[in-house]
Design an enzyme around this catalytic site. Structure first.
Site, PDB file in Angstrom:
ATOM      1  N   CYS A 112       4.811  10.889   6.553  1.00 18.50           N
ATOM      2  CA  CYS A 112       4.042   9.887   5.793  1.00 18.50           C
ATOM      3  C   CYS A 112       4.284   8.462   6.295  1.00 18.50           C
ATOM      4  O   CYS A 112       3.593   7.534   5.886  1.00 18.50           O
ATOM      5  CB  CYS A 112       4.359   9.987   4.313  1.00 18.50           C
ATOM      6  SG  CYS A 112       4.048  11.630   3.646  1.00 18.50           S
ATOM      7  N   HIS A 250       2.610   3.525   0.953  1.00 15.30           N
ATOM      8  CA  HIS A 250       2.166   4.906   1.096  1.00 15.30           C
ATOM      9  C   HIS A 250       1.942   5.466  -0.311  1.00 15.30           C
ATOM     10  O   HIS A 250       2.773   5.293  -1.206  1.00 15.30           O
ATOM     11  CB  HIS A 250       3.231   5.698   1.853  1.00 15.30           C
ATOM     12  CG  HIS A 250       3.059   7.172   1.744  1.00 15.30           C
ATOM     13  ND1 HIS A 250       1.853   7.780   2.008  1.00 15.30           N
ATOM     14  CD2 HIS A 250       3.916   8.160   1.361  1.00 15.30           C
ATOM     15  CE1 HIS A 250       1.989   9.081   1.813  1.00 15.30           C
ATOM     16  NE2 HIS A 250       3.216   9.328   1.413  1.00 15.30           N
ATOM     17  N   ASN A 280      -1.478  12.301  -2.229  1.00 13.67           N
ATOM     18  CA  ASN A 280      -0.712  11.858  -1.064  1.00 13.67           C
ATOM     19  C   ASN A 280      -1.361  12.419   0.201  1.00 13.67           C
ATOM     20  O   ASN A 280      -1.267  13.612   0.466  1.00 13.67           O
ATOM     21  CB  ASN A 280       0.726  12.371  -1.239  1.00 13.67           C
ATOM     22  CG  ASN A 280       1.630  12.055  -0.064  1.00 13.67           C
ATOM     23  OD1 ASN A 280       1.162  11.699   1.016  1.00 13.67           O
ATOM     24  ND2 ASN A 280       2.920  12.198  -0.263  1.00 13.67           N
TER      25      ASN A 280
END
Ligand code: COA
Length: 323
Positions: A112, A250, A280
């Site tokens: 990520c 993020h 996500n």
């Protein structure tokens, strides 16, 4: 040393929406639990779209906005942990589709944090003078590495891609970066790579790569490293938090963002959020957010923004950019 300017934003999301209620039909969970613990209400899940296709569509939009020709692009970096192939790279597939005949292309995997690492690499290449126009893409099909029966994981992730074109400029613009990794915590969030997959047991193929995660450890890690990254970027740029217009974290969990905002006494409105709609999307979350902010007229020349990623590796880092 050259300065950096953003010339284009783009994103691409699969049209198929999977809501929390949809998930509650296949696992023991509820919309209420997921929203309370994560802020996520729905996510996009690819039916036919591949990582390279989403990346290409996002790249085309960013290229259109930039007014550059595809042949002006010197470098394409695709941040992804879910490529269509280990080789050819997703970068090369995008190059072929958009006709960026002069570009050097590669993929970068940092879970990520991938988009932040890719952007940092791009900044260094531009500042050194080697490349002038760089296309940076974050693209993921997380839905293919998820065990949909694992309720601690499947509620969190989604698919999508976002792209940015940055370029060298003679205008005075701030750009700073900060990146770190901690391989001693490699076990807390991982997807099996091909060399680790057991394919035979009693002559039968038995397993595929799926994500495993220690959610609470990742939660604590994320809160700590975001605070560290914000503090380091401000120190490096000699700015204070009031100088920053937007913080784009993020998009993992609303509670992580809320914790950081409270701890650093920052108005939560400074943190852009769209995780309620996309979950996500790993390396794609930051460029998707940027494109959405641009579409909503939130990004203006001269604004200072922070982009902060964190994830498997463990990895983390941030970019401070003046638009
Ligand atoms: N629906 C309903 N209940 C669930 C559930 C779900 N989807 N997932 C877990 N639970 C249950 C657990 O089984 C546990 O039950 P128990 O108390 O009977 O044992 C209870 O809810 C609490 O579980 P816990 O794991 O302690 O929840 P949590 O508050 O830590 O939330 C996460 C779990 C995954 C949402 C949270 O840890 C998290 O977001 N971590 C960060 C993950 C992340 O962002 N990863 C990507 C980083 S890039």
């Amino acid at each position: 040393m050259k300065n950096i300017k953003v010339l284009g934003y783009g994103s691409s999301l699969p049209p198929n929406i999977v809501t929390n209620d949809d998930l509650s039909k296949i696992i023991d969970t509820t919309d209420e639990w997921i929203v309370k613990r994560t802020g996520i209400k729905e996510r996009r899940v690819s039916k036919d779209e591949t990582t390279a296709e989403l990346a290409t569509e996002a790249a085309r939009k960013a290229l259109d906005m930039s007014k550059l020709e595809a042949s002006d692009i010197d470098l394409i970096i695709v941040a992804t942990s879910t490529p269509d192939y280990f080789f050819p790279s997703t970068g090369c597939l995008v190059q072929k589709e958009i006709g960026a005949i002069n570009a050097t292309c590669f993929d970068l995997a940092a879970a990520c944090t991938g988009f932040v690492y890719a952007m940092d690499v791009a900044l260094q290449y531009i500042k050194s003078g080697k490349f002038r126009n760089v296309l940076i893409i974050g693209a993921e099909i997380m839905s293919k590495v998820i065990d949909w029966k694992d309720r601690g994981i499947s509620i969190l992730f989604g698919d999508g891609a976002g792209a940015l074109i940055i370029s060298a400029t003679t205008e005075e613009k701030i750009s700073e970066s900060y990146t770190k990794s901690d391989g001693t915590k490699a076990d807390v969030l991982k997807v099996l790579g091909t060399s680790l997959i057991d394919i035979y047991e009693n002559d039968k193929m038995i397993s595929r790569g799926t994500i495993t995660m220690n959610g609470q450890e990742v939660f604590k890690f994320a809160c700590n490293v975001i605070i560290e990254t914000i503090t380091e970027l401000l120190r490096k740029a000699i700015l204070n938090i009031d100088d920053i217009d937007h913080i784009v974290l993020h998009q993992a969990n609303y509670r992580i963002i809320e914790y950081v905002a409270n701890k650093l006494n920052i108005n939560i409105k400074k943190f852009f959020m769209n995780l309620d709609r996309y979950g996500n999307t790993s390396a794609a979350s930051i460029p998707i957010a940027l494109d959405e902010m641009y579409q909503n007229d939130m990004l203006k020349s001269g604004q200072k923004i922070m982009l902060i990623g964190f994830g498997g590796g463990l990895t983390w880092g941030g970019i401070l950019l003046e638009l």
